[in-house]
Design an enzyme around this catalytic site. Sequence first.
Site, PDB file in Angstrom:
ATOM      1  N   CYS A   1       8.751 -17.563  12.220  1.00  0.00           N
ATOM      2  CA  CYS A   1       7.564 -17.228  11.414  1.00  0.00           C
ATOM      3  C   CYS A   1       6.824 -18.500  11.017  1.00  0.00           C
ATOM      4  CB  CYS A   1       8.000 -16.455  10.167  1.00  0.00           C
ATOM      5  SG  CYS A   1       6.629 -15.991   9.078  1.00  0.00           S
TER       6      CYS A   1
ATOM      7  N   CYS B   1       4.403 -18.479   8.528  1.00  0.00           N
ATOM      8  CA  CYS B   1       3.710 -18.247   7.276  1.00  0.00           C
ATOM      9  C   CYS B   1       3.909 -19.419   6.318  1.00  0.00           C
ATOM     10  CB  CYS B   1       4.189 -16.939   6.621  1.00  0.00           C
ATOM     11  SG  CYS B   1       5.786 -17.044   5.788  1.00  0.00           S
TER      12      CYS B   1
ATOM     13  N   HIS C   1       5.760 -13.806   2.449  1.00  0.00           N
ATOM     14  CA  HIS C   1       6.403 -13.701   3.765  1.00  0.00           C
ATOM     15  C   HIS C   1       6.397 -12.264   4.282  1.00  0.00           C
ATOM     16  CE1 HIS C   1       9.222 -14.028   7.070  1.00  0.00           C
ATOM     17  NE2 HIS C   1       9.821 -12.973   6.545  1.00  0.00           N
TER      18      HIS C   1
ATOM     19  N   ASP D   1      -6.421   5.682  -3.362  1.00  0.00           N
ATOM     20  CA  ASP D   1      -5.870   7.023  -3.228  1.00  0.00           C
ATOM     21  C   ASP D   1      -6.397   7.891  -4.378  1.00  0.00           C
ATOM     22  OD1 ASP D   1      -4.440   6.209  -5.418  1.00  0.00           O
ATOM     23  OD2 ASP D   1      -2.506   6.132  -4.417  1.00  0.00           O
ATOM     24  N   SER D   2      -6.144   9.175  -4.314  1.00  0.00           N
ATOM     25  CA  SER D   2      -6.779  10.097  -5.256  1.00  0.00           C
ATOM     26  C   SER D   2      -6.043  10.191  -6.582  1.00  0.00           C
ATOM     27  CB  SER D   2      -6.849  11.495  -4.646  1.00  0.00           C
ATOM     28  OG  SER D   2      -5.536  12.032  -4.523  1.00  0.00           O
ATOM     29  N   GLY D   3      -4.820   9.686  -6.630  1.00  0.00           N
ATOM     30  CA  GLY D   3      -3.984   9.875  -7.804  1.00  0.00           C
ATOM     31  C   GLY D   3      -3.079  11.081  -7.683  1.00  0.00           C
ATOM     32  N   GLY D   4      -3.300  11.883  -6.652  1.00  0.00           N
ATOM     33  CA  GLY D   4      -2.519  13.109  -6.489  1.00  0.00           C
ATOM     34  C   GLY D   4      -1.030  12.864  -6.330  1.00  0.00           C
ATOM     35  N   PHE D   5      -0.658  11.887  -5.528  1.00  0.00           N
ATOM     36  CA  PHE D   5       0.762  11.628  -5.291  1.00  0.00           C
ATOM     37  C   PHE D   5       1.470  11.258  -6.587  1.00  0.00           C
ATOM     38  CE2 PHE D   5       4.323   8.797  -4.387  1.00  0.00           C
ATOM     39  CZ  PHE D   5       5.071   9.591  -3.527  1.00  0.00           C
TER      40      PHE D   5
ATOM     41  N   ASP E   1      -0.157   2.299   4.856  1.00  0.00           N
ATOM     42  CA  ASP E   1       0.007   1.546   3.610  1.00  0.00           C
ATOM     43  C   ASP E   1       1.384   1.833   3.052  1.00  0.00           C
ATOM     44  OD1 ASP E   1      -0.110   3.091   0.696  1.00  0.00           O
ATOM     45  OD2 ASP E   1      -0.730   4.314   2.403  1.00  0.00           O
TER      46      ASP E   1
ATOM     47  N   GLN F   1      -2.114  18.380   5.076  1.00  0.00           N
ATOM     48  CA  GLN F   1      -0.779  18.688   4.585  1.00  0.00           C
ATOM     49  C   GLN F   1      -0.158  19.780   5.466  1.00  0.00           C
ATOM     50  OE1 GLN F   1       0.986  17.110   2.451  1.00  0.00           O
ATOM     51  NE2 GLN F   1      -0.424  15.969   1.119  1.00  0.00           N
TER      52      GLN F   1
ATOM     53  N   CYS G   1       7.580 -19.856   5.148  1.00  0.00           N
ATOM     54  CA  CYS G   1       8.525 -20.365   6.149  1.00  0.00           C
ATOM     55  C   CYS G   1       8.198 -21.793   6.582  1.00  0.00           C
ATOM     56  CB  CYS G   1       8.552 -19.426   7.353  1.00  0.00           C
ATOM     57  SG  CYS G   1       9.313 -17.825   6.955  1.00  0.00           S
TER      58      CYS G   1
END
Length: 378
Positions: free
Chosen positions: A305, A307, A336, A93-97, A267, A190, A310
């Site tokens: 599950c 995994c 998990h 990500d750009s770092g903006g958030f 994400d 946006q 589990c």
Amino acid sequence: MAITYEFIKTCKQTGARLGRVHTPHGSFDTPTFMPVGTLATVKTMSPEELQEMNANIILSNTYHLWLRPGEDIIEEAGGLHKFMNWDGAILTDSGGFQVFSLSDLRQIEEEGVHFRNHINGEKLFLSPEKAMHIQNALGSDIMMAFDECPPYPAEYDYLKKSVERTSRWAERCLTAHMKPDKQGLFGIVQGGEYEELRRQSAEDLISLDFPGYAIGGLSVGEPKDVMNRVLEFTAPMLPENKPRYLMGVGSPDSLIDGSIRGIDMFDCVLPTRIARNGTCMTSNGRLVVRNAKFARDFRPIDEKCDCYTCRNYSRAYIRHLVKNNETFGFRLTTYHNLYFLLKLMEHVRQAIREDRLGDFREEFFEQYGFNKPNAKNF
């Protein structure tokens, strides 16, 4: 072009897309969920474990890696892939958030944002050009344009100015991007909950011909029905031949609802963050393994599950570890939860192939408990 999107089919029942994104470090099927590795690691997980659960792309954070260890060190190491020993795709990500979440510590100007380092208070400045320089040095497959991420709710007039600034910054990002043949750069749409502003933002960014587009400014506190409504009118504005990424979304219901509305990539830190509190995603809803009632429960976290967690460990054992802050307990719950979401997206893709994603949604929501009054979400 470094990033290309291969459209495979549309679900006749819902309109969801099945596709494949091709990157310099391999391809991944969509819709997909991307585990978040903020500081060049998905917390408690090894790259080998992520590969085991078929995570083909992960996300890292430009802002945090800029501060620690510094993009120059990562570049010297041969880029982020070599630095963290990950040969799959990486999105940064750009770092903006992160910068805009520091509302008490930052000042927005046309050139960029002045703010204070959240660790030591040092004065810093981040601009579109700086965000591109850092991401070029990191060497991620997919870079994000530096945008202004407004709060929710926000007034129309504020959002209009914000959208216009984001469009200008997007153009500057394209100009500053030094490796377009090796790294794809996505623009970020946006506009809050206003259809007119979302359209203006989308049209501005589409005119710049990015290889992919993200929908930003959602999952920032708005009700889920607002998010779904915004997706319904925003996703169709974006090109059909390029990937669409909904930023910061990772709850099971929103992954399914987002896929139905045409989103390809998601994400979120949710599965890893709640795992460290002992909260697990299961086929029957949320399970808080810390709770006392699991002290003598020798069943797996989720009996449906398969995994690693589990197959090998009981609720009682995992509760014991988590209650005592043993790292292995957090590893097991994290494994998990990530596996659960990656497997969920496999089921979503299969349902699209079979033109039954709407039916799958109903079955999943019923089993998960989302249809119950006062249902608990994450």
